[in-house]
Motif scaffolding. Structure first.
Motif, PDB file in Angstrom:
ATOM      1  N   LEU A  65       2.591  -7.686  15.932  1.00  0.00           N
ATOM      2  CA  LEU A  65       2.904  -6.482  15.146  1.00  0.00           C
ATOM      3  C   LEU A  65       3.570  -5.369  15.962  1.00  0.00           C
ATOM      4  N   PHE A  86       0.964  -9.195   6.416  1.00  0.00           N
ATOM      5  CA  PHE A  86       2.122  -8.320   6.559  1.00  0.00           C
ATOM      6  C   PHE A  86       3.247  -9.010   7.327  1.00  0.00           C
ATOM      7  N   LEU A  88      -4.916  -8.293   7.153  1.00  0.00           N
ATOM      8  CA  LEU A  88      -3.774  -7.510   6.672  1.00  0.00           C
ATOM      9  C   LEU A  88      -2.557  -7.687   7.569  1.00  0.00           C
ATOM     10  N   ILE A  89      -2.772  -7.700   8.876  1.00  0.00           N
ATOM     11  CA  ILE A  89      -1.646  -7.886   9.803  1.00  0.00           C
ATOM     12  C   ILE A  89      -1.025  -9.261   9.624  1.00  0.00           C
ATOM     13  N   ALA A 141       3.191  -0.522  11.799  1.00  0.00           N
ATOM     14  CA  ALA A 141       3.703  -1.277  10.648  1.00  0.00           C
ATOM     15  C   ALA A 141       4.487  -0.360   9.718  1.00  0.00           C
ATOM     16  N   TRP A 142       3.938   0.807   9.462  1.00  0.00           N
ATOM     17  CA  TRP A 142       4.578   1.782   8.580  1.00  0.00           C
ATOM     18  C   TRP A 142       5.921   2.224   9.181  1.00  0.00           C
ATOM     19  N   VAL A 148       7.096  -9.811   6.244  1.00  0.00           N
ATOM     20  CA  VAL A 148       8.263  -9.326   6.982  1.00  0.00           C
ATOM     21  C   VAL A 148       9.186 -10.475   7.359  1.00  0.00           C
ATOM     22  N   MET A 182       8.692  -0.531   8.825  1.00  0.00           N
ATOM     23  CA  MET A 182       9.189  -0.665   7.461  1.00  0.00           C
ATOM     24  C   MET A 182      10.035   0.536   7.061  1.00  0.00           C
TER      25      MET A 182
END
Length: 541
Positions: A150, A61, A57-58, A492-493, A65, A496
């Protein structure tokens, strides 16, 4: 000595947690080791799939980005040039993220896969040889560097775009947690990060110190003892303490540049005087295996183990899950450091640069050093597997280096490189630990603070080394790092949420950096932007 800038809650909390783990290990080494190992087995056995999912997932993601509108954001003022040139920037991030561990595993990791390959393949078979050349590069490849990158996103964003002079993991999740990060929750987040880093440092010391000791023994004839290893650790501590005390430009940058030049020299030497064709073809073939099986390698667990005819190998837990957990423990530190040195670059440049340069460096080390050792094994010039089983990994690594022309000279360069690699990892670590325990970081963390953490990083591993508990400390740090999976999600959240809010607030959907500069040019520095009002309202809610 200025102490007003110190966040004493985080400072003392990190020391208490480290002492709380290490003192019982010192007093009850066998019992403590058993408890930690059981905890590790429980976490890796029951939650290993979470680490695997996190890695994929990272990786996905960060690619999103990098090529989105968020990736265009400049870390700094409009038109600002990068603080460091690309060579020094790549050298610093690589040296901080990898350390002497790559000299250890790049040379010898293939041998473990050769004997105990994945997917139920028979050890020592032609298929096992193929996988042994690929898995090391995979474990040190794009997913590893994605995990590292990240945390740099929100930290760099707040530091260089929103101009908040705080280098803390807790501050980077403020958009999600709000003012709660100013209380115990924020302290817990920072302390967990610091504990993971200090324990992860034990892993690097556990691998690097015996290898350096074997190199010195080979050159001087001095027997490898705990005393020699302790002396090496103190020498390395002195080097990285001086480097950390000197600061980012005069210490860490210079040491990292030397590190990279020595790496280029030794890799080029092995490539050109060794089996050049075998090294180049095997490395190229390994990249093909990885690209063809990337998702298979990134998702392979053993759900059918011990059911019917399926035998459990423990390969995923022992290697892939362990590596993802190890990168996770180091990730906030490397992210903080990458964020600090990336001023003047865009988010896209920082993300892709870290992942590409980091992966490329690891490919070169594993492809050249690892395949040279494999060539020695396959041609019968050195029974690497037999030597490894008899003498252990550190001695085997030096013996492989001894198969080269000008062997003593190369062992000398290899040993010096290992010392500098160890030092560059630790001076970066002490720099970031000092930054995390300060309320503000304007320019550089306080010198006495940097020096304190330089020696703090060494004292506990040195004590545990004499008691044989260093491996237990590194295992404890990986178990303790389990909550970082959820913190990574928050990071991450947060990035964003913050960057999207700024992009929506900016004129014509341009870079938030450009928007801030326009406010300055209009003479509205003292006025509060709509963005600040919105953020305050969210905190109140």
């Amino acid at each position: 000595m200025n102490t007003k800038l110190i966040d004493w809650g985080t400072f003392i909390g990190a020391l208490i947690l480290l002492l709380g783990v290490t003192i019982p290990l010192i007093l009850f080494p066998e019992g403590g080791k058993e408890v930690v190992n059981q905890a590790n087995t429980f976490v890796s056995g029951n939650f290993g799939v979470m680490y695997m999912i996190m890695g994929l997932l990272i990786f996905a993601f960060l690619l999103f980005v990098a090529f989105s509108k968020n990736g265009q954001i400049k870390l700094g003022d409009e038109g600002e040039e990068p603080e460091f040139n690309t060579f020094s920037w790549a050298a610093m991030l690589f040296a901080a993220g990898i350390g002497s561990s790559i000299l250890y595993w790049a040379v010898i990791e293939w041998a473990y896969y050769y004997e105990g390959p994945p997917f139920g393949v028979e050890g020592g078979s032609p298929e096992a040889i193929q996988w042994s050349t690929a898995y090391g590069i995979f474990h040190w490849g794009p997913i590893a560097w994605a995990i590292y990158t990240l945390p740099a996103l929100p930290i760099a964003y707040f530091y260089y775009v929103r101009k908040k002079p705080v280098l803390k993991v807790s501050e980077a999740v403020r958009p999600v947690l709000g003012r709660r990060v100013e209380g115990p929750l924020g302290t817990v987040i920072d302390v967990l990060f610091m504990f993971g880093l200090m324990g992860g440092a034990g892993t690097t010391l556990a691998l690097g110190t015996p290898m350096i000791a074997e190199g010195i023994s080979d050159l001087t004839g001095v027997e490898v003892t705990l005393g020699l290893q302790a002396f090496i650790m103190l020498i390395c501590t002195t080097i990285f303490a001086i480097s950390a005390y000197s600061g980012l430009r005069r210490g860490i940058k210079v040491l990292s540049d030397i590190n990279l030049w020595l790496s280029i020299f030794i890799l080029a030497f092995i490539f050109f005087v060794g089996p050049t064709r075998f090294i180049s073809e095997t490395t190229f073939n390994s990249l093909g295996i990885i690209m063809d099986n990337f998702f298979k390698m990134a998702t392979w667990m053993e759900p059918f183990a011990n059911i019917g005819d399926f035998e459990e190998t423990l390969f995923p837990e022992s290697w892939t899950v362990f590596y993802w957990a190890w990168w996770l423990v180091y990730a906030p530190f490397v992210g903080l450091f990458v964020a600090r040195i990336s001023r003047g670059r865009t988010i896209r440049q920082m993300v892709l640069g870290t992942m590409i340069y980091g992966t490329l460096g690891c490919i070169l080390f594993f492809g050249i050093m690892g395949n040279f050792g494999l060539y020695m094994q396959l041609t019968g010039q050195l029974d690497v597997i037999g030597f490894l089983d008899t003498n252990g990994a550190p001695a085997t690594i030096i013996e492989i280096m001894n198969q080269l022309p000008l062997a003593k000279f190369i062992v000398l360069i290899f040993t010096i490189l290992a010392i500098i690699f160890l030092a560059t990892t630790f001076d970066s670590s002490s720099y970031i630990l000092a930054a995390v325990v300060q309320k503000k970081v304007e320019g550089e963390p306080l010198r006495w603070n940097r020096l304190f953490w330089a020696f703090a990083l060494c004292i506990m591993p040195l004590t545990l080394m004499f008691l044989g508990g260093l491996e237990t400390l590194q295992t404890a740090s990986i178990v303790g790092g389990f909550p970082l999976i959820f913190i990574m999600f928050l990071l991450a959240w947060s990035f964003m949420k913050a960057s999207n809010t700024d992009i929506r607030a900016s004129d014509n959907y341009e870079s938030p950096t450009i928007h801030i500069e326009r406010w300055k040019r209009k003479g509205k520095k003292k006025k509060r932007s709509a963005l600040e009002v919105l953020e305050d309202r969210k905190d109140e809610d």
